[in-house]
Motif scaffolding. Structure first.
Motif, PDB file in Angstrom:
ATOM      1  N   GLY A 295     -69.351   3.787  16.895  1.00 57.36           N
ATOM      2  CA  GLY A 295     -69.305   2.324  16.958  1.00 57.36           C
ATOM      3  C   GLY A 295     -70.480   1.721  16.225  1.00 57.36           C
ATOM      4  N   TYR A 296     -71.205   0.810  16.902  1.00 61.44           N
ATOM      5  CA  TYR A 296     -72.316   0.116  16.267  1.00 61.44           C
ATOM      6  C   TYR A 296     -73.515   0.046  17.195  1.00 61.44           C
ATOM      7  CZ  TYR A 296     -68.974  -1.625  12.826  1.00 61.44           C
ATOM      8  OH  TYR A 296     -68.036  -1.716  11.842  1.00 61.44           O
ATOM      9  N   LYS A 297     -74.690  -0.148  16.573  1.00 57.16           N
ATOM     10  CA  LYS A 297     -75.864  -0.451  17.379  1.00 57.16           C
ATOM     11  C   LYS A 297     -76.809  -1.358  16.614  1.00 57.16           C
ATOM     12  CE  LYS A 297     -78.895   3.449  16.219  1.00 57.16           C
ATOM     13  NZ  LYS A 297     -79.727   4.526  16.783  1.00 57.16           N
ATOM     14  N   PHE A 298     -77.741  -1.952  17.351  1.00 59.11           N
ATOM     15  CA  PHE A 298     -78.808  -2.764  16.759  1.00 59.11           C
ATOM     16  C   PHE A 298     -80.058  -1.914  16.839  1.00 59.11           C
ATOM     17  CE2 PHE A 298     -82.204  -5.797  16.506  1.00 59.11           C
ATOM     18  CZ  PHE A 298     -81.725  -6.877  15.803  1.00 59.11           C
ATOM     19  N   ARG A 299     -80.542  -1.476  15.673  1.00 57.87           N
ATOM     20  CA  ARG A 299     -81.663  -0.552  15.647  1.00 57.87           C
ATOM     21  C   ARG A 299     -82.978  -1.331  15.581  1.00 57.87           C
ATOM     22  NH1 ARG A 299     -80.609   2.101  10.897  1.00 57.87           N
ATOM     23  NH2 ARG A 299     -82.027   0.615   9.970  1.00 57.87           N
ATOM     24  N   SER A 300     -83.755  -1.284  16.647  1.00 58.52           N
ATOM     25  CA  SER A 300     -84.988  -2.074  16.637  1.00 58.52           C
ATOM     26  C   SER A 300     -86.218  -1.183  16.459  1.00 58.52           C
ATOM     27  CB  SER A 300     -85.119  -2.885  17.928  1.00 58.52           C
ATOM     28  OG  SER A 300     -85.436  -2.039  18.996  1.00 58.52           O
ATOM     29  N   GLU A 301     -85.994   0.077  16.184  1.00 57.89           N
ATOM     30  CA  GLU A 301     -87.124   0.996  16.001  1.00 57.89           C
ATOM     31  C   GLU A 301     -86.782   2.009  14.905  1.00 57.89           C
ATOM     32  OE1 GLU A 301     -85.649   3.797  19.692  1.00 57.89           O
ATOM     33  OE2 GLU A 301     -87.045   2.166  20.029  1.00 57.89           O
ATOM     34  N   GLY A 302     -87.800   2.584  14.305  1.00 58.26           N
ATOM     35  CA  GLY A 302     -87.641   3.693  13.360  1.00 58.26           C
ATOM     36  C   GLY A 302     -86.948   3.408  12.054  1.00 58.26           C
TER      37      GLY A 302
ATOM     38  N   LEU B  58     -86.010 -10.420  18.238  1.00 59.30           N
ATOM     39  CA  LEU B  58     -86.146  -9.036  17.750  1.00 59.30           C
ATOM     40  C   LEU B  58     -86.009  -9.021  16.241  1.00 59.30           C
ATOM     41  CD1 LEU B  58     -83.810  -6.699  19.877  1.00 59.30           C
ATOM     42  CD2 LEU B  58     -86.277  -6.476  19.657  1.00 59.30           C
ATOM     43  N   CYS B  59     -86.846  -8.254  15.582  1.00 59.31           N
ATOM     44  CA  CYS B  59     -86.715  -8.023  14.132  1.00 59.31           C
ATOM     45  C   CYS B  59     -86.563  -9.330  13.338  1.00 59.31           C
ATOM     46  CB  CYS B  59     -85.534  -7.098  13.831  1.00 59.31           C
ATOM     47  SG  CYS B  59     -85.589  -5.539  14.707  1.00 59.31           S
ATOM     48  N   GLY B  60     -87.283 -10.349  13.739  1.00 58.82           N
ATOM     49  CA  GLY B  60     -87.248 -11.621  13.000  1.00 58.82           C
ATOM     50  C   GLY B  60     -86.098 -12.549  13.386  1.00 58.82           C
ATOM     51  N   ILE B  61     -85.199 -12.059  14.279  1.00 58.33           N
ATOM     52  CA  ILE B  61     -84.067 -12.893  14.721  1.00 58.33           C
ATOM     53  C   ILE B  61     -84.374 -13.420  16.121  1.00 58.33           C
ATOM     54  CG2 ILE B  61     -81.581 -12.959  15.182  1.00 58.33           C
ATOM     55  CD1 ILE B  61     -81.356 -10.350  13.531  1.00 58.33           C
ATOM     56  N   THR B  62     -84.213 -14.728  16.324  1.00 55.60           N
ATOM     57  CA  THR B  62     -84.416 -15.298  17.653  1.00 55.60           C
ATOM     58  C   THR B  62     -83.129 -15.957  18.116  1.00 55.60           C
ATOM     59  OG1 THR B  62     -86.750 -15.659  17.211  1.00 55.60           O
ATOM     60  CG2 THR B  62     -85.800 -16.942  19.009  1.00 55.60           C
ATOM     61  N   MET B  63     -82.686 -15.583  19.328  1.00 51.63           N
ATOM     62  CA  MET B  63     -81.499 -16.217  19.906  1.00 51.63           C
ATOM     63  C   MET B  63     -81.918 -17.012  21.122  1.00 51.63           C
ATOM     64  SD  MET B  63     -78.533 -13.320  19.905  1.00 51.63           S
ATOM     65  CE  MET B  63     -77.205 -14.535  19.814  1.00 51.63           C
TER      66      MET B  63
ATOM     67  N   GLU C  56     -71.759 -14.178  20.214  1.00 52.29           N
ATOM     68  CA  GLU C  56     -71.635 -13.276  21.370  1.00 52.29           C
ATOM     69  C   GLU C  56     -71.887 -11.819  20.979  1.00 52.29           C
ATOM     70  OE1 GLU C  56     -71.407 -13.790  24.640  1.00 52.29           O
ATOM     71  OE2 GLU C  56     -71.737 -15.873  24.083  1.00 52.29           O
ATOM     72  N   LEU C  57     -71.412 -11.451  19.797  1.00 48.97           N
ATOM     73  CA  LEU C  57     -71.601 -10.085  19.310  1.00 48.97           C
ATOM     74  C   LEU C  57     -73.090  -9.799  19.088  1.00 48.97           C
ATOM     75  CD1 LEU C  57     -70.086  -7.529  18.284  1.00 48.97           C
ATOM     76  CD2 LEU C  57     -70.108  -8.562  16.015  1.00 48.97           C
ATOM     77  N   LEU C  58     -73.762 -10.736  18.438  1.00 50.23           N
ATOM     78  CA  LEU C  58     -75.195 -10.571  18.186  1.00 50.23           C
ATOM     79  C   LEU C  58     -75.957 -10.513  19.512  1.00 50.23           C
ATOM     80  CD1 LEU C  58     -77.476 -10.389  16.102  1.00 50.23           C
ATOM     81  CD2 LEU C  58     -77.584 -12.894  16.075  1.00 50.23           C
ATOM     82  N   ARG C  59     -75.499 -11.296  20.467  1.00 52.91           N
ATOM     83  CA  ARG C  59     -76.129 -11.310  21.785  1.00 52.91           C
ATOM     84  C   ARG C  59     -76.022  -9.941  22.465  1.00 52.91           C
ATOM     85  NH1 ARG C  59     -75.559 -15.825  26.260  1.00 52.91           N
ATOM     86  NH2 ARG C  59     -76.410 -14.707  27.988  1.00 52.91           N
ATOM     87  N   VAL C  60     -74.826  -9.351  22.413  1.00 55.58           N
ATOM     88  CA  VAL C  60     -74.627  -8.023  23.003  1.00 55.58           C
ATOM     89  C   VAL C  60     -75.574  -7.018  22.355  1.00 55.58           C
ATOM     90  CG1 VAL C  60     -72.994  -6.097  23.230  1.00 55.58           C
ATOM     91  CG2 VAL C  60     -72.241  -8.434  23.707  1.00 55.58           C
ATOM     92  N   PHE C  61     -75.659  -7.057  21.026  1.00 53.65           N
ATOM     93  CA  PHE C  61     -76.543  -6.127  20.314  1.00 53.65           C
ATOM     94  C   PHE C  61     -78.003  -6.351  20.701  1.00 53.65           C
ATOM     95  CE2 PHE C  61     -73.299  -5.868  16.662  1.00 53.65           C
ATOM     96  CZ  PHE C  61     -72.849  -4.635  17.099  1.00 53.65           C
ATOM     97  N   MET C  62     -78.426  -7.617  20.688  1.00 50.85           N
ATOM     98  CA  MET C  62     -79.849  -7.895  20.878  1.00 50.85           C
ATOM     99  C   MET C  62     -80.299  -7.754  22.325  1.00 50.85           C
ATOM    100  SD  MET C  62     -80.728 -10.726  17.968  1.00 50.85           S
ATOM    101  CE  MET C  62     -82.371 -10.964  18.587  1.00 50.85           C
ATOM    102  N   GLU C  63     -79.343  -7.864  23.252  1.00 53.85           N
ATOM    103  CA  GLU C  63     -79.711  -7.669  24.658  1.00 53.85           C
ATOM    104  C   GLU C  63     -79.880  -6.190  24.993  1.00 53.85           C
ATOM    105  OE1 GLU C  63     -78.219 -11.532  27.140  1.00 53.85           O
ATOM    106  OE2 GLU C  63     -76.749  -9.994  26.697  1.00 53.85           O
ATOM    107  N   SER C  64     -79.253  -5.316  24.228  1.00 53.80           N
ATOM    108  CA  SER C  64     -79.390  -3.875  24.461  1.00 53.80           C
ATOM    109  C   SER C  64     -79.639  -3.159  23.142  1.00 53.80           C
ATOM    110  CB  SER C  64     -78.143  -3.310  25.128  1.00 53.80           C
ATOM    111  OG  SER C  64     -77.898  -3.933  26.351  1.00 53.80           O
ATOM    112  N   PRO C  65     -80.811  -3.384  22.541  1.00 52.17           N
ATOM    113  CA  PRO C  65     -81.078  -2.748  21.257  1.00 52.17           C
ATOM    114  C   PRO C  65     -81.066  -1.229  21.379  1.00 52.17           C
ATOM    115  CG  PRO C  65     -83.071  -3.768  22.135  1.00 52.17           C
ATOM    116  CD  PRO C  65     -81.936  -4.209  23.001  1.00 52.17           C
ATOM    117  N   ASN C  66     -80.660  -0.572  20.313  1.00 53.30           N
ATOM    118  CA  ASN C  66     -80.613   0.895  20.211  1.00 53.30           C
ATOM    119  C   ASN C  66     -79.552   1.540  21.095  1.00 53.30           C
ATOM    120  OD1 ASN C  66     -82.865   0.893  18.377  1.00 53.30           O
ATOM    121  ND2 ASN C  66     -84.119   0.417  20.163  1.00 53.30           N
ATOM    122  N   ASN C  67     -78.762   0.717  21.757  1.00 52.57           N
ATOM    123  CA  ASN C  67     -77.668   1.231  22.569  1.00 52.57           C
ATOM    124  C   ASN C  67     -76.424   1.280  21.674  1.00 52.57           C
ATOM    125  OD1 ASN C  67     -76.268   1.977  24.846  1.00 52.57           O
ATOM    126  ND2 ASN C  67     -75.907  -0.122  25.516  1.00 52.57           N
TER     127      ASN C  67
END
Ligand code: CA
Length: 231
Positions: free
Chosen positions: A224-231, A138-143, A165-176
């Motif tokens: 909290g935080y989220k990984f924004r993959s849109e907009g 996602l967004c140029g990052i590959t795990m 693990e933190l990046l994994r949580v974010f990238m598995e549920s983007p925008n959450n």
């Protein structure tokens, strides 16, 4: 259903019917199969009929204490591998530690947000059964979850286990949006004494290492935080 969660069979053991229904509906909406029991007796019957993959267990039940059942199941070779998430009205740390000693895989205090319960169930499932996906990009990052590597536009990046693990949580549920508590549950597992500050520090370090690619990870004010993959 979040990408990392395949369809699961869950058993909710809870005598508060309203609470049981809320949890049941939420997990059914995520595509899981949910069975319910309102007492230890019903739970034992249910276990003989349908073997669940996760048990969500209330402590105060009409015919006994959920801890006791937890202990019994963890000694039974047929059931000991099933992860158990305990729900309880008691919030103090000694209670939590006791729950974990009784073999619970995680522990949540009522009242809780469904989103947090989801995150915790997701975390125990991933820990016990392993994730379904082997890689995410996602967004140029590959795990790569098998090789445990992260690359940013093809360039390898060195992360600590927690950062990974933190990046994994974010990238598995983007925008959450993840609360700090749900991130503690998912990344620091049963570290009941982990404060929320450690989340902020780890997010900051992760973003620093990702450089420009870290900009999708953003704070959501007071939540909290989220990984924004849109907009
Ligand atoms: Ca109860």
């Amino acid at each position: 259903m979040p990408e990392f969660m395949r369809q699961l069979t869950l058993l909710i053991v809870e005598d508060d019917i309203l609470n049981s229904e809320i949890v049941k509906t939420a997990f059914q909406e995520d595509g899981h199969i949910v069975n319910c029991a309102a007492s230890l007796g019903e739970c034992r019957d249910e276990l003989e009929k349908n073997k669940p993959e996760v048990i969500i267990l209330d402590r105060g039940l009409p015919d006994g204490d959920g801890f006791q059942l937890c202990l019994t199941l963890k000694k039974d070779p047929r059931f000991k591998a099933i992860p158990i998430v305990i729900l309880t009205g008691r919030a103090d740390v000694r209670e939590k530690i006791l729950g974990l000693r009784f073999g619970a895989d995680d522990y949540l205090t009522k009242p809780f947000a469904i989103e947090e319960l989801r995150a915790r169930v997701g975390a125990v499932v991933r820990r016990v059964y392993g994730g379904a996906e082997t890689a995410v990009s996602l967004c140029g990052i590959t795990m790569d979850f098998k090789a445990i590597t992260v690359t940013v536009k093809g360039r390898p990046l060195l992360l600590t286990n927690r950062e990974f693990e933190l990046l994994r949580v974010f990238m598995e549920s983007p925008n959450n949006v993840f609360s700090r508590d749900s991130l503690i549950a998912a990344v620091w597992h049963n570290a009941v004494l982990t404060g929320s500050k450690v989340v902020d520090v780890t997010v900051m370090n992760l973003r620093r290492k990702l450089g420009g690619a870290g900009s999708p990870i953003c704070a959501v004010r007071s939540l909290g935080y989220k990984f924004r993959s849109e907009g």
